[in-house]
Design a protein around this motif. Sequence first.
Motif, PDB file in Angstrom:
ATOM      1  N   ILE A 182     -10.770  15.189  -6.938  1.00 49.62           N
ATOM      2  CA  ILE A 182      -9.681  15.725  -7.680  1.00 49.62           C
ATOM      3  C   ILE A 182      -8.908  16.610  -6.722  1.00 49.62           C
ATOM      4  O   ILE A 182      -9.533  17.715  -6.420  1.00 49.62           O
ATOM      5  CB  ILE A 182     -10.214  16.090  -9.024  1.00 49.62           C
ATOM      6  CG1 ILE A 182     -10.917  15.017  -9.881  1.00 49.62           C
ATOM      7  CG2 ILE A 182      -8.911  16.851  -9.677  1.00 49.62           C
ATOM      8  CD1 ILE A 182     -11.268  15.506 -11.166  1.00 49.62           C
ATOM      9  N   GLY A 183      -7.886  16.531  -6.473  1.00 51.30           N
ATOM     10  CA  GLY A 183      -7.164  17.450  -5.933  1.00 51.30           C
ATOM     11  C   GLY A 183      -6.140  17.209  -4.805  1.00 51.30           C
ATOM     12  O   GLY A 183      -5.600  17.986  -4.143  1.00 51.30           O
ATOM     13  N   VAL A 219      -3.138  15.546  -8.157  1.00 55.94           N
ATOM     14  CA  VAL A 219      -2.487  16.834  -8.976  1.00 55.94           C
ATOM     15  C   VAL A 219      -1.450  17.773  -8.730  1.00 55.94           C
ATOM     16  O   VAL A 219      -0.978  17.727  -7.663  1.00 55.94           O
ATOM     17  CB  VAL A 219      -3.911  17.905  -9.324  1.00 55.94           C
ATOM     18  CG1 VAL A 219      -5.078  17.346  -9.879  1.00 55.94           C
ATOM     19  CG2 VAL A 219      -4.134  18.638  -7.931  1.00 55.94           C
ATOM     20  N   ARG A 224      -7.166  24.918 -13.793  1.00 57.07           N
ATOM     21  CA  ARG A 224      -8.011  24.186 -14.566  1.00 57.07           C
ATOM     22  C   ARG A 224      -7.318  23.222 -15.354  1.00 57.07           C
ATOM     23  O   ARG A 224      -7.912  22.187 -15.443  1.00 57.07           O
ATOM     24  CB  ARG A 224      -8.542  25.261 -15.454  1.00 57.07           C
ATOM     25  CG  ARG A 224      -9.431  26.239 -14.761  1.00 57.07           C
ATOM     26  CD  ARG A 224      -9.769  27.357 -15.860  1.00 57.07           C
ATOM     27  NE  ARG A 224     -10.684  28.310 -15.153  1.00 57.07           N
ATOM     28  CZ  ARG A 224      -9.949  29.378 -14.339  1.00 57.07           C
ATOM     29  NH1 ARG A 224      -8.704  29.405 -14.318  1.00 57.07           N
ATOM     30  NH2 ARG A 224     -10.772  30.513 -13.825  1.00 57.07           N
ATOM     31  N   GLY A 227      -7.317  19.848 -13.523  1.00 54.94           N
ATOM     32  CA  GLY A 227      -8.315  19.359 -13.137  1.00 54.94           C
ATOM     33  C   GLY A 227      -9.010  18.650 -14.629  1.00 54.94           C
ATOM     34  O   GLY A 227      -9.658  17.620 -14.467  1.00 54.94           O
ATOM     35  N   ALA A 246     -13.943  18.492  -6.643  1.00 59.04           N
ATOM     36  CA  ALA A 246     -12.743  18.853  -6.861  1.00 59.04           C
ATOM     37  C   ALA A 246     -12.515  19.998  -5.563  1.00 59.04           C
ATOM     38  O   ALA A 246     -13.365  20.523  -5.042  1.00 59.04           O
ATOM     39  CB  ALA A 246     -12.629  19.840  -8.014  1.00 59.04           C
ATOM     40  N   LEU A 251      -9.937  23.496 -10.186  1.00 55.79           N
ATOM     41  CA  LEU A 251      -9.983  22.051 -10.829  1.00 55.79           C
ATOM     42  C   LEU A 251     -11.372  21.829 -11.349  1.00 55.79           C
ATOM     43  O   LEU A 251     -11.646  21.054 -12.355  1.00 55.79           O
ATOM     44  CB  LEU A 251      -9.538  21.413  -9.599  1.00 55.79           C
ATOM     45  CG  LEU A 251      -8.024  21.263  -9.191  1.00 55.79           C
ATOM     46  CD1 LEU A 251      -7.928  20.537  -8.008  1.00 55.79           C
ATOM     47  CD2 LEU A 251      -7.117  20.751 -10.172  1.00 55.79           C
ATOM     48  N   ALA A 252     -12.296  22.000 -10.622  1.00 57.70           N
ATOM     49  CA  ALA A 252     -13.728  21.778 -10.861  1.00 57.70           C
ATOM     50  C   ALA A 252     -14.077  22.260 -12.345  1.00 57.70           C
ATOM     51  O   ALA A 252     -14.620  21.467 -13.079  1.00 57.70           O
ATOM     52  CB  ALA A 252     -14.808  22.221  -9.891  1.00 57.70           C
ATOM     53  N   ALA A 255     -12.539  20.225 -14.872  1.00 52.60           N
ATOM     54  CA  ALA A 255     -13.112  19.058 -15.135  1.00 52.60           C
ATOM     55  C   ALA A 255     -14.385  19.038 -15.992  1.00 52.60           C
ATOM     56  O   ALA A 255     -14.875  18.210 -16.680  1.00 52.60           O
ATOM     57  CB  ALA A 255     -13.411  18.325 -13.684  1.00 52.60           C
ATOM     58  N   GLY A 274     -17.213  22.004  -6.448  1.00 51.68           N
ATOM     59  CA  GLY A 274     -15.898  22.631  -6.386  1.00 51.68           C
ATOM     60  C   GLY A 274     -15.416  23.169  -4.808  1.00 51.68           C
ATOM     61  O   GLY A 274     -16.428  22.734  -4.042  1.00 51.68           O
TER      62      GLY A 274
END
Lengths: 338, 338
Positions: A182-183, A219, A224, A227, A246, A251-252, A255, A274
């Motif tokens: 993610i990211g 993203v 946040r 995420g 992430a 983001l982590a 998530a 993360g």
Amino acid sequence: MSSRLKDVAALAGVSTRTVSNVVSGTGAVAEETRARVQSALDELGYRPNVAARNLRAGRTGLIGLAIPELHSPYFGELAGMIVEAAQQRSWTVVIDQTFGDREAERRLLEGTGGRLVDGLIISPWALGPEELTGRSRDVPVVLLGEQQAHGVADRVAVDNVLAADEATTHLLSTGRRRIAAIGVQPHLRNGTARQRLSGYRQALRRAGLRPEPALERAVTTLHRKHGAEAMSALLEGDERPDAVFAFSDELALGALHVAVERGVRVPEDLAVVGFDGIEDGRYANPALSTVVPDKRQIAERALQCLADRIYSPASTVPPLDIVIPHRLDIRASSGRTG
Amino acid sequence: MSSRLKDVAALAGVSTRTVSNVVSGTGAVAEETRARVQSALDELGYRPNVAARNLRAGRTGLIGLAIPELHSPYFGELAGMIVEAAQQRSWTVVIDQTFGDREAERRLLEGTGGRLVDGLIISPWALGPEELTGRSRDVPVVLLGEQQAHGVADRVAVDNVLAADEATTHLLSTGRRRIAAIGVQPHLRNGTARQRLSGYRQALRRAGLRPEPALERAVTTLHRKHGAEAMSALLEGDERPDAVFAFSDELALGALHVAVERGVRVPEDLAVVGFDGIEDGRYANPALSTVVPDKRQIAERALQCLADRIYSPASTVPPLDIVIPHRLDIRASSGRTG
DNA sequence: CTGAAAGCGCTAACAG
DNA sequence: CTGTTAGCGCTTTCAG
């Protein structure tokens, strides 16, 4: 109103030259004179005028710090350390927020000609390598977290490819096979996300896995909220991931929040790692595993670079490329299961 | 090197006066002349020297922001908003960290005589009211979150007593009876903790309960770590609390972490409410209920105060006392049970 | 050891 | 409409 050197001189019955000497400790002043001047100084509560001193000296004692946003924990922590490190060197820090805006970044980089600051530390998001190489600037610049610009200015950053590889490898070592990322940030030009993605893929391939586009989530920001959105999308997808890497702790945490809220067991059903090592992660539920760049060292080295360039303007040392160490902090969110 | 007004004038074949007029847009300049000057300006990449301009103008365009620490989310978020609000007013912010140190706070307050900054926003921790009333300062000062100093300088703060009362009353309304308070800070002199404690006690008494010393926990800092320690102590005590009101979100998050880690069910067995409305709390597990000061408004009003004082130095308006609105965000950590 | 004075780069009052 | 010039407050060279 505030008093000038001249006022003090008049009161003490000496010339401004002597007062200046007393204030700055320069030159030799007779003990008797010094005492007289000092009491005049105290009586008037004299404070040197910074603008005049700067004009004369050609230096301001200020350094600029240009970061995307102060409210994000990563930059907040980093800024705090930079301000602290600067204070130790008797520098004062002027902070600007760019919000990742291209124009803002460019303006700051070029606008340093006003000599408000003696040097600039900038963490570029929107500016690509070619734009960083503009007309030669007249104050030293240090680039933070930028790994694409070569020979443009001193750079201080962690090895993002390596760090991402390690994080992913750690997840693989706990038996995960469907690891989401993610990211991804195709719209930014600073290369950070790209490098983390490449380290992630590299680790997957080494383990004989093939990167899946469906598991690589883009993203718009590192907050946040995004995420959380990315996690929602992953959980609603056909094949759920069994782990998430992430590209930022924020983001982590987003998530993690969504996962826990929906009853996904972390780390049993989903491991999360993360990047940034912010304080929040340590106290999250469960505590967040993360890649921790040595922020203190980032601050120190960046200031060291500036100091070297500022005090040796004629230096021919080519732009430095400083790689800051990092470590992987494994906590409950990716703890080995059973 | 960078060029001066004189260089541009020479190149354009005009006087410095005319160049100055073109640069600042002041006075009337013939179109033809303006064009000629402009191209000279561009060719030399002229940037006005800030120090010289400041010396002349008697203003620097800088304002100081003195906060205890930048790395804490509350101050990070607040600082970001202040920097943003300042940018909108064409001010640049110089940041200092005091770490709650008395000497550092005093130095900043008195050292503003150097006229580095046109105004100062300070969030005092260690300085009490009597110390804030020092020799009259020569730049305007705005006090943040300080509610004891009367008539000393403009003050911007939330109503801490009221807010703490509301938070406690909310916990009472969910049926809690053993409500602990984490965050008493006898060593600080800014009164914030004292006021929150007093609001907390006030709510308890109104409900017919008597404050218990064992439930009022002191901390040395507002960080998560100390919230965690206080929570551990409470859980190991004889009679466990059924709720916690923490005087900062960071303390609350530390407490939450320890509680969840030890298997305490939140909010069923323990409700938690924090103070500050930081972004972390929103994504905590469970999401943290909190008192949310309107930080955006704190930043705006503080800058407004400074602007008024700076642009009307002769103003006889007495020190303002601005109360910022807040709200209670009830989230999962104190959601009503059953 | 200390005084007089130049000048950092800019703005603005005063001519023209 | 534009040129000349006096300072803003400080440091520092040059004399004494």
